[in-house]
Every structure is written in structure tokens, then in C-alpha cells.
Design an enzyme around this catalytic site. Structure first.
Site, mmCIF file in Angstrom:
data_model
loop_
_atom_site.group_PDB
_atom_site.id
_atom_site.type_symbol
_atom_site.label_atom_id
_atom_site.label_comp_id
_atom_site.label_asym_id
_atom_site.label_seq_id
_atom_site.Cartn_x
_atom_site.Cartn_y
_atom_site.Cartn_z
ATOM 1 N N ARG A 68 0.840 -1.207 0.000
ATOM 2 C CA ARG A 68 0.000 0.000 0.000
ATOM 3 C C ARG A 68 0.874 1.256 0.000
ATOM 4 N NH1 ARG A 68 -4.335 -0.562 3.868
ATOM 5 N NH2 ARG A 68 -4.707 1.591 3.307
ATOM 6 N N GLN A 99 -9.173 11.073 7.016
ATOM 7 C CA GLN A 99 -9.053 9.703 7.532
ATOM 8 C C GLN A 99 -7.982 8.960 6.743
ATOM 9 O OE1 GLN A 99 -13.289 7.955 8.103
ATOM 10 N NE2 GLN A 99 -13.573 9.773 6.845
ATOM 11 N N HIS A 117 -6.399 8.958 11.261
ATOM 12 C CA HIS A 117 -6.047 7.532 11.278
ATOM 13 C C HIS A 117 -4.554 7.301 11.044
ATOM 14 C CE1 HIS A 117 -10.524 6.410 10.299
ATOM 15 N NE2 HIS A 117 -10.332 6.758 11.556
ATOM 16 N N CYS A 125 8.300 2.420 16.438
ATOM 17 C CA CYS A 125 8.624 1.229 17.215
ATOM 18 C C CYS A 125 7.474 0.918 18.168
ATOM 19 C CB CYS A 125 9.919 1.479 18.000
ATOM 20 S SG CYS A 125 10.274 0.171 19.178
ATOM 21 N N CYS A 156 16.218 -0.074 20.710
ATOM 22 C CA CYS A 156 15.638 -0.887 21.791
ATOM 23 C C CYS A 156 15.305 -2.311 21.340
ATOM 24 C CB CYS A 156 14.390 -0.199 22.363
ATOM 25 S SG CYS A 156 12.950 -0.359 21.288
ATOM 26 N N THR A 194 -16.111 9.872 1.704
ATOM 27 C CA THR A 194 -16.117 8.906 2.817
ATOM 28 C C THR A 194 -17.481 8.237 2.911
ATOM 29 O OG1 THR A 194 -15.898 8.573 5.207
ATOM 30 C CG2 THR A 194 -16.521 10.795 4.499
ATOM 31 N N SER A 195 -17.472 6.940 3.237
ATOM 32 C CA SER A 195 -18.736 6.211 3.377
ATOM 33 C C SER A 195 -19.400 6.520 4.718
ATOM 34 C CB SER A 195 -18.490 4.709 3.252
ATOM 35 O OG SER A 195 -17.610 4.287 4.279
ATOM 36 N N ASN A 219 -19.865 12.940 -3.101
ATOM 37 C CA ASN A 219 -19.683 11.486 -3.212
ATOM 38 C C ASN A 219 -20.500 10.995 -4.404
ATOM 39 O OD1 ASN A 219 -19.714 8.586 -2.596
ATOM 40 N ND2 ASN A 219 -19.100 9.189 -0.528
ATOM 41 N N ALA A 237 -15.194 13.410 -6.746
ATOM 42 C CA ALA A 237 -14.665 14.626 -6.120
ATOM 43 C C ALA A 237 -13.767 15.418 -7.073
ATOM 44 C CB ALA A 237 -13.885 14.255 -4.858
HETATM 45 C C1 BJW Z 1 -15.612 8.731 -4.069
HETATM 46 C C2 BJW Z 1 -14.936 8.545 -5.241
HETATM 47 C C3 BJW Z 1 -14.570 9.699 -5.902
HETATM 48 C C4 BJW Z 1 -15.324 6.618 -4.497
HETATM 49 N N1 BJW Z 1 -14.882 10.884 -5.397
HETATM 50 N N2 BJW Z 1 -15.907 9.908 -3.559
HETATM 51 C C5 BJW Z 1 -19.349 2.605 17.216
HETATM 52 C C6 BJW Z 1 -20.240 1.786 16.546
HETATM 53 C C7 BJW Z 1 -19.792 0.676 15.814
HETATM 54 C C8 BJW Z 1 -18.438 0.369 15.747
HETATM 55 C C9 BJW Z 1 -17.584 1.184 16.395
HETATM 56 C C10 BJW Z 1 -18.020 2.273 17.120
HETATM 57 N N3 BJW Z 1 -16.946 2.895 17.657
HETATM 58 C C11 BJW Z 1 -15.849 2.214 17.288
HETATM 59 C C12 BJW Z 1 -16.201 1.177 16.513
HETATM 60 C C13 BJW Z 1 -15.282 0.202 15.913
HETATM 61 C C14 BJW Z 1 -14.623 0.703 14.655
HETATM 62 C C15 BJW Z 1 -15.655 1.033 13.593
HETATM 63 O O1 BJW Z 1 -16.006 2.165 13.352
HETATM 64 N N4 BJW Z 1 -16.151 0.026 12.898
HETATM 65 C C16 BJW Z 1 -17.154 0.243 11.846
HETATM 66 C C17 BJW Z 1 -16.630 -0.326 10.544
HETATM 67 C C18 BJW Z 1 -18.453 -0.369 12.276
HETATM 68 N N5 BJW Z 1 -13.781 1.862 14.956
HETATM 69 C C19 BJW Z 1 -12.576 1.745 15.496
HETATM 70 O O2 BJW Z 1 -12.131 0.661 15.837
HETATM 71 C C20 BJW Z 1 -11.806 3.030 15.701
HETATM 72 N N6 BJW Z 1 -11.291 3.102 17.009
HETATM 73 C C21 BJW Z 1 -12.027 3.389 18.076
HETATM 74 O O3 BJW Z 1 -13.198 3.671 17.962
HETATM 75 O O4 BJW Z 1 -11.331 3.393 19.254
HETATM 76 C C22 BJW Z 1 -12.062 3.408 20.464
HETATM 77 C C23 BJW Z 1 -12.434 1.993 20.761
HETATM 78 C C24 BJW Z 1 -11.429 1.117 20.999
HETATM 79 C C25 BJW Z 1 -11.773 -0.203 21.289
HETATM 80 C C26 BJW Z 1 -13.120 -0.591 21.299
HETATM 81 C C27 BJW Z 1 -14.104 0.330 21.002
HETATM 82 C C28 BJW Z 1 -13.764 1.644 20.752
HETATM 83 C C29 BJW Z 1 -10.589 3.043 14.803
HETATM 84 C C30 BJW Z 1 -10.955 3.090 13.386
HETATM 85 C C31 BJW Z 1 -9.702 2.946 12.539
HETATM 86 C C32 BJW Z 1 -10.050 2.813 11.072
HETATM 87 N N7 BJW Z 1 -8.965 2.262 10.404
HETATM 88 C C33 BJW Z 1 -9.079 2.094 8.965
HETATM 89 C C34 BJW Z 1 -7.859 1.301 8.495
HETATM 90 C C35 BJW Z 1 -6.604 2.141 8.594
HETATM 91 C C36 BJW Z 1 -5.445 1.415 8.116
HETATM 92 C C37 BJW Z 1 -5.504 1.043 6.684
HETATM 93 O O5 BJW Z 1 -5.596 1.923 5.823
HETATM 94 O O6 BJW Z 1 -5.420 -0.143 6.440
HETATM 95 O O7 BJW Z 1 -9.137 3.371 8.345
HETATM 96 S S1 BJW Z 1 -10.556 1.293 8.430
HETATM 97 C C38 BJW Z 1 -10.716 2.205 6.957
HETATM 98 O O8 BJW Z 1 -11.980 2.894 7.031
HETATM 99 C C39 BJW Z 1 -9.617 3.287 7.000
HETATM 100 C C40 BJW Z 1 -10.396 4.513 6.603
HETATM 101 O O9 BJW Z 1 -9.744 5.674 7.055
HETATM 102 C C41 BJW Z 1 -11.733 4.292 7.230
HETATM 103 C C42 BJW Z 1 -12.838 5.107 6.610
HETATM 104 O O10 BJW Z 1 -13.097 4.660 5.319
HETATM 105 P P1 BJW Z 1 -13.499 5.715 4.187
HETATM 106 O O11 BJW Z 1 -12.416 6.684 4.007
HETATM 107 O O12 BJW Z 1 -14.848 6.240 4.455
HETATM 108 O O13 BJW Z 1 -13.477 4.763 2.893
HETATM 109 P P2 BJW Z 1 -14.659 3.859 2.301
HETATM 110 O O14 BJW Z 1 -14.044 2.923 1.346
HETATM 111 O O15 BJW Z 1 -15.494 3.305 3.366
HETATM 112 O O16 BJW Z 1 -15.549 4.886 1.508
HETATM 113 C C43 BJW Z 1 -15.065 5.527 0.340
HETATM 114 C C44 BJW Z 1 -16.142 6.465 -0.175
HETATM 115 O O17 BJW Z 1 -15.604 7.166 -1.270
HETATM 116 C C45 BJW Z 1 -17.397 5.731 -0.679
HETATM 117 O O18 BJW Z 1 -18.548 6.350 -0.087
HETATM 118 C C46 BJW Z 1 -17.388 5.953 -2.187
HETATM 119 O O19 BJW Z 1 -18.677 6.096 -2.737
HETATM 120 C C47 BJW Z 1 -16.595 7.234 -2.274
HETATM 121 N N8 BJW Z 1 -15.902 7.433 -3.542
HETATM 122 N N9 BJW Z 1 -14.814 7.165 -5.437
HETATM 123 C C48 BJW Z 1 -15.582 10.925 -4.201
HETATM 124 N N10 BJW Z 1 -13.925 9.611 -7.085
#
Ligand code: BJW
Length: 259
Positions: A68, A99, A117, A125, A156, A194-195, A219, A237
Site C-alpha cells: 500500500r 481519515q 487515522h 517502534c 531498543c 467517505t462512506s 460522493n 470529487a
Molecule cells: C468517491 C470517489 C470519488 C469513491 N470521489 N468519492 C461505534 C459503533 C460501531 C463500531 C464502532 C463504534 N466505535 C468504534 C467502533 C469500531 C470501529 C468502527 O467504526 N467500525 C465500523 C466499521 C463499524 N472503529 C474503530 O475501531 C476506531 N477506534 C475506536 O473507535 O477506538 C475506540 C475503541 C477502541 C476499542 C473498542 C471500542 C472503541 C478506529 C478506526 C480505525 C479505522 N482504520 C481504517 C484502516 C486504517 C489502516 C488502513 O488503511 O489499512 O481506516 S478502516 C478504513 O476505514 C480506513 C479509513 O480511514 C476508514 C474510513 O473509510 P473511508 O475513508 O470512508 O473509505 P470507504 O471505502 O469506506 O468509503 C469511500 C467512499 O468514497 C465511498 O462512499 C465511495 O462512494 C466514495 N468514492 N470514489 C468521491 N472519485
């Protein structure tokens, strides 16, 4: 966009821009949840994007993130990144919250980006949290990566991990405080690509809407939070944002080199 919405954006003193993977899609960086092309369509997040996965199989996880990182280093900012950088010159205060773990906003000219994120370019480390500098050459890996052992931090001996926030991990405290504080003062919030499925980032949108800020979604598809927005601009976008900048602030977005 209606005349009144344009006027409200033009008169805004502080705009928050929240971006997700869709803003980098037109640069060739895959999103997570798009049908067919999203990373989570092909790869299992539980095996790759949690601290437990890294503990279980560090070489699998590190190799996938190295692939990546290679994609990001080869990508160039697109007109959406350029338009966002241009908005900063049109509005008294802009807070850009992303994000995304790439640096395409910065390469398009945006500064002080709040990375909720983390960053794929800033590993550290696991043991002592010292930053680790990647070697300067770009990795060359097949699609999906290959097993690569993570390096160890020489001071370390701790294992180096990607500098990103995995599922189940807390967001960086300073960035999360800065994001909420900005949302609590903004007149408008633009949510781009973002979704709105991942928490707590998505809660920023509802927080702004509750305060009565103008909320604009850009979006091509509908999202979890469609109803929270006062304005929805449907399309990529890279097309919609330059148009918006021209319509609202009469500024033409120049393309970016993104070196
Ligand atoms: C276009 C386009 C174009 C296409 N123009 N648009 C409350 C309820 C339920 C669950 C939870 C909650 N609180 C916490 C959670 C758990 C979890 C979570 O949210 N899960 C859900 C999936 C249900 N959250 C966490 O774990 C977070 N931590 C946390 O809350 O800590 C406190 C805690 C700790 C322990 C227990 C409980 C709470 C951390 C979240 C970290 C997210 N990490 C990721 C991976 C990062 C590493 C990696 O890259 O591999 O981050 S997940 C992934 O999703 C990444 C992104 O930043 C994130 C958001 O995704 P994004 O950017 O929205 O992408 P997509 O693909 O979803 O959407 C793309 C959009 O673009 C689409 O809508 C398309 O239509 C659009 N698009 N082309 C404009 N040309």
C-alpha cells in the site's frame, strides 16, 4: 447547488473539510468499501488491519502495508486535492481533517492536515514509540503485497509497526481533540469521499449538523449519513470540487504536479 447554499459557503468564516478514501480514488489509491474495487472486498480486515493481526502474523501485515505504501508513493494528487488546497486561500479559516493515511493532501499544497487515522509514511517502534525512517527506495511488491518481515528499531530492539490506527485502537488524542474543537467552531463542513461508516470519525458530521452548520456531502454514491447533510453533490470529487470552488469563490483550480 442552490443560490442560498452557495451564499452560505461564500460567507463562511471557518470551514471544516473531512476527507476519506474517495478523495484519493482518482489518484489510483483504492478505497475500502467500494463494490468490486474496495480493499475490504478482496482482503480480510480482521487479518490485516487490527493490532491482533499484526501480533499473529507480522510479516503478512507488514508486507501488505508495504504494498500500500508503494501505491501511495507512486500516486499523484488529483484535482480534488488541488481544489481543497485552493479553498484555503478563499476562506478565513479552513481545518482539513482526513481519515486517509496517504500524503496526497500535503503534496497538493495543504498544510496542517489533521490525520485522524495516522500515516503510512510514519511507522514507529511498538516498544518505545520512536519514529522509524523507511529506506528511501520505493518497495516493489506484487498486488496485495508479499510476506516481508518488519524491521526492528535498533535502539531498543522493538518491532516497527505501520503508523496507522487499526480497528480497536484509539485515535491519536491531539488530532481527535483538534478535530472536535474545529467542528464545534465551524460554519460549514464538507465531507468528501467517505462512506461515513467508521467511528468515531463519522460522528463529526452529525456533530456539525446538530450545531446547525451547513453540511455538504461530495460522493458519487449514497452513504450511511445521507440524511445528515443539508446539501448532497453527487459525483466524483475530482470533478465536483473544482466546479464548487469556481461556483462559490470564482477561483479556477490549477492542476498539481504532486512531486
Ligand atoms: C468517491 C470517489 C470519488 C469513491 N470521489 N468519492 C461505534 C459503533 C460501531 C463500531 C464502532 C463504534 N466505535 C468504534 C467502533 C469500531 C470501529 C468502527 O467504526 N467500525 C465500523 C466499521 C463499524 N472503529 C474503530 O475501531 C476506531 N477506534 C475506536 O473507535 O477506538 C475506540 C475503541 C477502541 C476499542 C473498542 C471500542 C472503541 C478506529 C478506526 C480505525 C479505522 N482504520 C481504517 C484502516 C486504517 C489502516 C488502513 O488503511 O489499512 O481506516 S478502516 C478504513 O476505514 C480506513 C479509513 O480511514 C476508514 C474510513 O473509510 P473511508 O475513508 O470512508 O473509505 P470507504 O471505502 O469506506 O468509503 C469511500 C467512499 O468514497 C465511498 O462512499 C465511495 O462512494 C466514495 N468514492 N470514489 C468521491 N472519485
Amino acid at each position: 447547488m442552490k443560490l442560498n447554499d452557495r451564499r452560505q459557503l461564500r460567507n463562511a468564516h471557518h470551514i471544516v473539510i473531512l476527507t476519506g478514501a474517495g478523495v484519493s480514488a482518482e489518484s489510483g489509491v483504492p478505497t475500502f468499501r467500494d463494490k468490486e474495487t474496495g480493499l475490504w472486498e478482496k482482503y480480510d480486515a480482521t487479518q490485516l488491519a487490527t493490532p491482533w493481526a499484526f501480533r499473529e502474523d507480522p510479516a503478512l501485515v507488514w508486507g501488505w502495508y508495504e504494498w500500500r505504501r508503494m501505491l501511495i508513493l507512486r500516486a499523484k494528487p488529483n484535482p480534488a486535492h488541488a481544489a481543497i488546497a485552493a479553498i484555503v486561500d478563499c476562506v478565513p479559516e479552513v481545518t482539513l481533517i482526513t481519515q486517509n493515511i496517504d500524503d496526497l493532501h500535503e503534496r497538493a499544497g495543504s498544510h496542517a492536515v489533521v490525520h485522524l487515522h495516522g500515516s503510512l509514511l510514519h511507522p514507529y517502534c511498538e516498544r518505545c514509540r520512536s519514529p522509524y525512517a523507511h529506506p528511501s527506495e520505493i518497495p516493489d511488491l506484487p498486488a496485495g503485497g508479499a510476506r516481508v518481515d518488519p524491521p526492528h528499531w535498533e535502539a531498543c530492539g522493538g518491532r516497527v509497526r505501520p503508523g496507522i490506527v487499526w480497528f480497536g485502537e484509539s485515535l491519536p488524542e491531539l488530532e481527535w481533540v483538534a478535530a472536535r474543537e474545529a467542528v464545534d467552531r465551524c460554519d460549514a463542513l464538507l465531507s468528501v469521499g467517505t462512506s461515513s461508516q467508521v467511528q468515531p470519525a463519522a460522528s463529526l458530521i452529525e456533530r456539525a449538523a446538530r450545531r446547525g452548520a451547513v453540511t455538504v456531502q461530495i460522493n458519487p454514491n449514497s452513504t450511511e449519513l445521507d440524511t445528515a447533510f443539508s446539501v448532497r453533490l453527487q459525483g466524483p470529487a475530482g470533478t465536483i470540487l473544482p466546479q464548487l470552488v469556481k461556483e462559490v469563490w470564482s477561483v479556477r483550480v490549477e492542476s498539481v504536479s504532486g512531486s
